[in-house]
Design an enzyme around this catalytic site. Structure first.
Site, short mmCIF file in Angstrom:
data_model
loop_
_atom_site.label_atom_id
_atom_site.label_comp_id
_atom_site.label_asym_id
_atom_site.label_seq_id
_atom_site.Cartn_x
_atom_site.Cartn_y
_atom_site.Cartn_z
N HIS A 1 4.09 1.71 11.72
CA HIS A 1 2.97 1.47 12.63
C HIS A 1 2.75 2.61 13.62
O HIS A 1 1.71 2.66 14.29
CB HIS A 1 3.21 0.18 13.43
CG HIS A 1 3.56 -0.99 12.56
ND1 HIS A 1 4.87 -1.43 12.38
CD2 HIS A 1 2.80 -1.79 11.79
CE1 HIS A 1 4.88 -2.45 11.54
NE2 HIS A 1 3.63 -2.68 11.16
N THR B 1 -5.98 0.62 12.06
CA THR B 1 -6.26 0.79 10.64
C THR B 1 -6.33 -0.52 9.86
O THR B 1 -6.76 -0.53 8.70
CB THR B 1 -5.19 1.68 9.97
OG1 THR B 1 -3.91 1.02 10.08
CG2 THR B 1 -5.13 3.06 10.58
N GLU C 1 0.85 -0.78 16.31
CA GLU C 1 0.01 0.38 15.98
C GLU C 1 -0.85 0.80 17.16
O GLU C 1 -1.03 1.99 17.44
CB GLU C 1 -0.88 0.08 14.76
CG GLU C 1 -1.67 1.30 14.33
CD GLU C 1 -2.70 1.02 13.25
OE1 GLU C 1 -3.76 1.67 13.28
OE2 GLU C 1 -2.45 0.14 12.39
N CYS D 1 2.71 5.71 8.97
CA CYS D 1 1.77 5.87 7.85
C CYS D 1 0.88 7.09 8.13
O CYS D 1 0.34 7.22 9.24
CB CYS D 1 0.92 4.62 7.71
SG CYS D 1 -0.41 4.81 6.50
N SER E 1 1.70 -9.90 10.68
CA SER E 1 1.03 -8.84 9.90
C SER E 1 -0.47 -8.93 10.12
O SER E 1 -1.13 -9.85 9.65
CB SER E 1 1.37 -9.01 8.41
OG SER E 1 0.48 -8.25 7.62
N SER E 2 -1.01 -7.92 10.81
CA SER E 2 -2.44 -7.92 11.13
C SER E 2 -3.29 -7.95 9.86
O SER E 2 -4.22 -8.75 9.73
CB SER E 2 -2.79 -6.68 11.96
OG SER E 2 -4.18 -6.59 12.15
N CYS F 1 0.86 -1.18 0.00
CA CYS F 1 0.00 0.00 0.00
C CYS F 1 0.90 1.23 0.00
O CYS F 1 2.12 1.13 0.12
CB CYS F 1 -0.90 0.00 1.23
SG CYS F 1 0.04 0.06 2.79
N HIS G 1 5.79 -5.26 8.61
CA HIS G 1 5.81 -6.65 9.02
C HIS G 1 6.00 -7.59 7.82
O HIS G 1 5.06 -8.19 7.33
CB HIS G 1 4.51 -6.99 9.77
CG HIS G 1 4.48 -6.45 11.16
ND1 HIS G 1 3.32 -6.19 11.84
CD2 HIS G 1 5.48 -6.12 12.02
CE1 HIS G 1 3.61 -5.71 13.05
NE2 HIS G 1 4.91 -5.66 13.17
#
Length: 316
Positions: free
Chosen positions: A79, A170, A131, A101, A228-229, A17, A46
């Site tokens: 994060h 997020t 985060e 971010c 990685s969420s 992203c 991540h």
């Protein structure tokens, strides 16, 4: 028994992203500007492949700021970090570059705004995720109440029930988060929504793309890291929509037994997984089966974020 033919459906959008692109670019530009080593507090994103690639170029990843020498530059991960971290860096006169971010920074500012309004703030997120630690660390301890599920909402005891606001991590599952938001609205009817949804565009788009993907396939491979969420949420989205799905980091982790009696396989990738790993997995499938490849596009993305001014060529 395995089939000789395989239909491979590739989700779009997938992978990097704008926030991840920017964070990696920040580390690369810092290495160019200051030379190696450049320290990075926590994994910049991540993904093991990304981290190891940057390590080869001279990035040193550490857990805490006290592991960084005063005279070396340090980058804070995408994060986000608690306010105490840049405060300590300033105290030590360090060169620090914040790769948070911008969409996470937006949530930080929301929390501060609600706090100034005297609101009780509830955050929907996963305990211990970097985060969440960074967002809760924008305010004094106890100012933000963390909930993960509707059951946590039931246990909430707030002092000022007439002035409540919520924010979210997020990278959450859209569907799961909606259930928690509904529970909050049932309990606190006057609760304030964020001005704009906190779950980021990339998380939303990748989850929706997987929902389209599962209509065509029997198995979905999600490329991403276990920590990685947003990648783990993609697996859950596929499973909740009735499709088998597994998380893999590289092609070497593919369990080929899963392909037995499967003719349609989907591939997507979390927001911190580079496209080179998607190509690697596709090639691994192609090396075993006669493969037909089809791209499934759910939405076009054209978001970009600027890098911090400290890294501009003129800022020397």
């Amino acid at each position: 028994m395995m089939t000789d033919e395989m239909n491979l459906y590739i989700a779009n959008p997938r992978g990097f992203c704008a926030g991840v692109d920017r964070a990696i670019q920040i580390v690369e530009m810092a290495l160019e500007k200051y030379g190696a080593p450049v320290y990075v507090r926590h994994e910049i994103v991540h993904n093991k492949y990304v981290v190891e690639s940057l390590q080869k170029r001279g990035a040193i990843f550490v857990d805490e700021l006290n592991e960084v020498p005063d005279d070396k530059p340090v980058v804070f991960s995408a994060h986000g970090v608690p306010k105490s971290v840049p405060a300590e860096a300033q105290k030590r006169n360090m060169i620090y570059i914040d790769a948070t971010c911008p969409l996470v920074s937006k949530v930080h500012r929301e929390a501060e705004r609600y706090d100034k309004q005297g609101a009780e703030i509830v955050m929907i997120g996963h305990k211990g995720h970097p985060e969440v630690i960074g967002t809760m660390g924008q305010l004094s301890e106890g100012a933000i109440h963390l909930v993960e599920c509707p059951e946590d909402v039931e246990k909430l005891e707030l002092k000022n029930t007439d002035n409540v606001a919520y924010i979210t991590q997020t990278t959450l599952s859209l569907d799961d988060t909606l259930a928690v938001i509904n529970a909050l609205k049932d309990k606190y009817p006057s609760i304030k929504d964020p001005r704009k949804e906190d779950i980021c565009y990339a998380t939303t788009n990748r989850q929706n793309a997987v929902k389209e993907l599962v209509k065509e396939v029997d198995l979905v491979l999600i490329i991403g890291a276990p920590n990685s969420s947003n990648s783990r949420r993609l697996v859950e989205v596929a499973q909740k929509n009735g499709c088998r799905s597994v998380l893999i980091q590289r092609a070497s982790e593919i369990n080929w037994d899963l392909f037995e009696d499967v003719k349609n396989v989907g591939i997507s990738a979390g927001a911190s997984a580079p496209e080179i790993l998607v190509e690697e997995v596709m090639q691994a499938v192609k090396s075993r089966f006669k493969t037909n490849v089809e791209n499934i596009l759910s939405i076009e993305e054209n978001v970009t974020f600027k890098v911090p001014a400290i890294l501009s060529k003129d800022d020397d």
